[in-house]
Scaffold this active site. Structure first.
Site: not given
Length: 290
Positions: A62, A219, A221, A226
């Site tokens: 990161y 992920f 949130l 889709p």
């Protein structure tokens, strides 16, 4: 906040609050470079821990190496109950692409780098992150992780971005402390985000529950994948809460074995996310949400 125990059957279990913090958003654009507001990034880490968060998720890729250095700067010497979880198995190229870094030698290099930048003698929890198998057999990768665990460099070994078959194979090789897969109300199954498949949490949740393995959603949130999550929006309106808060509350109510790690680069959003732990969804709410 309620708690969850990692590696509950081991000689060194770790008990943490059930709402952690993921550091990925503390970096610059595209998860690359220094944060736009470094003082705020440091303050977020300090306030998260002061507010009861004692599980922090990071990775040396990161930034690169940005979040590890921020964690050490903000929190070292670390509180006794703080668990720092990192990931290995991937790296970044100068073009910001994500590529496997998963030979036994690569994995050892990553662990040594994490130990150095986090200023630790042992990493408490490390996820082997799968970005494809990159030509290296899964068993060879995981075997290298268990070898470093025997050497004392790693306390507990977890898996990230794994299929059900991967998890089943891993369980035959040794103790898997945690699993970190993509999971949220709006995206529960495997999806391709452009750099390979992101494995869904729904496909492994029951197996995690059977073995007492915390599932850590990443992920969590991303409600727009889709499509917009109208069910979450409706419940959010009833509670006068944000959609992000209801998504986190849904994860916390879905299973006692889920440990969300919402990330943010905003102090206001951090405080909002932490309040999600106070939301009590009813059985009727959960039935509506599915």
């Amino acid at each position: 906040m309620s708690t969850i125990t990692i590696a509950q059957h081991s000689a060194q279990p770790l008990t943490v609050s059930r709402l952690g913090y993921g550091t990925m958003r503390l970096t610059g654009p595209e998860i690359w470079g220094e944060p736009a507001d470094r003082p705020q990034a440091l303050e977020i880490l300090k306030i998260a821990v002061a507010s009861g968060v004692n599980f922090i998720d990071t990775a040396d890729y990161y930034g690169e190496d940005v979040t590890n250095r921020l964690i050490a700067e903000a929190l070292y010497p670390y509180p006794a109950d703080l668990v720092i979880c990192t990931k290995v198995g991937a790296t970044r190229r100068p073009d910001k692409s994500w590529v496997p870094f998963n030979t036994p030698e690569n994995l050892r290099t990553s662990i040594e780098n994490n130990l150095r930048t986090l200023q630790q003698e042992q990493v408490q929890l490390v996820h082997l992150r799968l970005i494809g198998h990159g030509g290296v057999p899964f068993e060879e990768q995981l075997g290298a992780m268990f070898e470093m665990q025997r050497e004392g460099k790693i306390q507990h070994v977890g898996l990230s971005n794994v299929s059900r078959a991967d998890l089943e194979a891993g369980l035959k090789m040794g103790e898997i402390a945690t699993v970190e897969n993509m999971y949220g109300h709006g995206q529960r199954t495997t999806i391709n985000l452009g750099h390979g498949d992101s494995q869904g949490g729904e496909e492994v949740l029951d197996l995690c529950e059977q073995h007492g393995i915390p599932l850590i959603p990443y992920f969590s949130l991303v409600n727009s994948l889709p499509k917009a999550d109208s069910q979450i929006a409706e419940i959010a309106k009833k509670y006068g809460a944000s959609e992000a808060q209801i998504n986190l509350a849904w994860l916390l109510h879905k299973s006692p074995w889920i440990l969300p790690i919402p990330g943010t680069s905003s102090l206001a959003h951090l405080r909002e996310n932490l309040k999600a732990a106070e939301i009590q969804l009813t059985a009727e709410n959960m039935a509506f949400l599915g």
